[in-house]
Design a protein around this motif. Structure first.
Motif, short mmCIF file in Angstrom:
data_model
loop_
_atom_site.label_atom_id
_atom_site.label_comp_id
_atom_site.label_asym_id
_atom_site.label_seq_id
_atom_site.Cartn_x
_atom_site.Cartn_y
_atom_site.Cartn_z
N GLN A 61 0.83 -1.20 0.00
CA GLN A 61 0.00 0.00 0.00
C GLN A 61 0.87 1.26 0.00
N CYS A 62 1.99 1.22 0.71
CA CYS A 62 2.92 2.35 0.74
C CYS A 62 3.47 2.60 -0.67
N ASP A 63 3.83 1.51 -1.34
CA ASP A 63 4.34 1.63 -2.70
C ASP A 63 3.28 2.19 -3.64
N SER A 64 2.03 1.79 -3.46
CA SER A 64 0.94 2.30 -4.30
C SER A 64 0.74 3.80 -4.10
N VAL A 65 0.80 4.26 -2.85
CA VAL A 65 0.65 5.69 -2.57
C VAL A 65 1.77 6.48 -3.24
N LYS A 66 3.00 5.99 -3.11
CA LYS A 66 4.14 6.70 -3.70
C LYS A 66 4.05 6.70 -5.22
N MET A 67 3.62 5.57 -5.81
CA MET A 67 3.47 5.51 -7.27
C MET A 67 2.38 6.46 -7.75
N LEU A 68 1.28 6.56 -7.01
CA LEU A 68 0.20 7.47 -7.37
C LEU A 68 0.69 8.92 -7.38
N LEU A 69 1.39 9.31 -6.33
CA LEU A 69 1.89 10.68 -6.26
C LEU A 69 2.92 10.97 -7.35
N LYS A 70 3.80 10.01 -7.61
CA LYS A 70 4.80 10.20 -8.67
C LYS A 70 4.15 10.27 -10.04
N SER A 71 3.13 9.45 -10.28
CA SER A 71 2.46 9.45 -11.59
C SER A 71 1.75 10.77 -11.87
N ARG A 72 1.34 11.45 -10.80
CA ARG A 72 0.67 12.76 -10.97
C ARG A 72 1.65 13.92 -10.78
N THR A 73 2.93 13.59 -10.72
CA THR A 73 4.02 14.56 -10.52
C THR A 73 3.74 15.51 -9.35
N ILE A 74 3.36 14.92 -8.24
CA ILE A 74 3.12 15.68 -7.01
C ILE A 74 4.28 15.39 -6.06
N ASP A 75 4.94 16.44 -5.63
CA ASP A 75 6.06 16.29 -4.69
C ASP A 75 5.56 15.86 -3.32
N PHE A 76 6.34 15.02 -2.66
CA PHE A 76 5.98 14.57 -1.32
C PHE A 76 7.24 14.23 -0.55
N GLU A 77 7.09 14.20 0.75
CA GLU A 77 8.17 13.81 1.64
C GLU A 77 7.82 12.45 2.22
N GLU A 78 8.77 11.54 2.20
CA GLU A 78 8.53 10.21 2.77
C GLU A 78 9.31 10.05 4.06
N ILE A 79 8.62 9.58 5.08
CA ILE A 79 9.26 9.28 6.36
C ILE A 79 9.00 7.81 6.66
N LYS A 80 10.07 7.03 6.67
CA LYS A 80 9.94 5.60 6.95
C LYS A 80 10.06 5.37 8.45
N ILE A 81 9.14 4.57 8.96
CA ILE A 81 9.17 4.19 10.38
C ILE A 81 9.32 2.67 10.41
N GLU A 82 10.54 2.21 10.63
CA GLU A 82 10.84 0.78 10.59
C GLU A 82 10.65 0.10 11.94
N ASP A 83 10.97 0.81 13.01
CA ASP A 83 10.91 0.25 14.36
C ASP A 83 9.45 0.06 14.80
N GLU A 84 9.11 -1.13 15.26
CA GLU A 84 7.73 -1.44 15.67
C GLU A 84 7.26 -0.54 16.82
N ALA A 85 8.12 -0.29 17.80
CA ALA A 85 7.74 0.56 18.93
C ALA A 85 7.48 2.00 18.47
N ALA A 86 8.32 2.49 17.57
CA ALA A 86 8.12 3.84 17.04
C ALA A 86 6.83 3.91 16.22
N ARG A 87 6.55 2.86 15.49
CA ARG A 87 5.32 2.82 14.69
C ARG A 87 4.08 2.81 15.58
#
Length: 126
Positions: A61-87
């Protein structure tokens, strides 16, 4: 006084065409308020969007969101949260119903995941 027209219809007209469509001239106060509202609508549409995507690795789903924004040439900032406790702490900050990634924020307002982003972009005309 004639019935006020829908602002969604009016916002697409040039101001000269709008002035020509009145059958009975409305009061200057009403016109001033209407034109002020139109300026607000137009400036909001012209304002750039600040989009932040909170995501994690191996998330379709994260990849789909990023692909949608890129396909519409909309700039965005991505913040990855890998740690389960932080998430989990991030979910708590977002609200009790948030339990999945991605989470998309537009101008500091949470719109949700992929479906929320699609709805928000449709509403913004993007």
């Amino acid at each position: 006084m004639p019935m006020p027209l829908s602002l969604t219809v009016i916002s697409a007209w040039p101001l000269s065409a709008l002035r020509a469509r009145w059958i009975v001239p409305p009061s200057s106060v009403y016109l001033a308020a209407l034109f002020k509202r139109l300026e607000t609508i137009c400036s909001r549409r012209a304002k750039s969007l600040h989009i932040v995507v909170y995501s994690k690795s191996a998330c379709p789903q994260c990849d789909s969101v990023k692909m949608l924004l890129k396909s519409r040439t909309i700039d965005f900032e991505e913040i990855k949260i890998e740690d389960e406790a932080a998430r989990l702490a991030f979910y708590e900050k977002c609200g009790p119903s948030v339990r999945q990634m991605p989470q998309v924020f537009i101008n500091d307002q949470r719109v949700g995941g992929l479906a929320g982003l699609q709805a928000a972009l449709a509403q913004l005309g993007r």
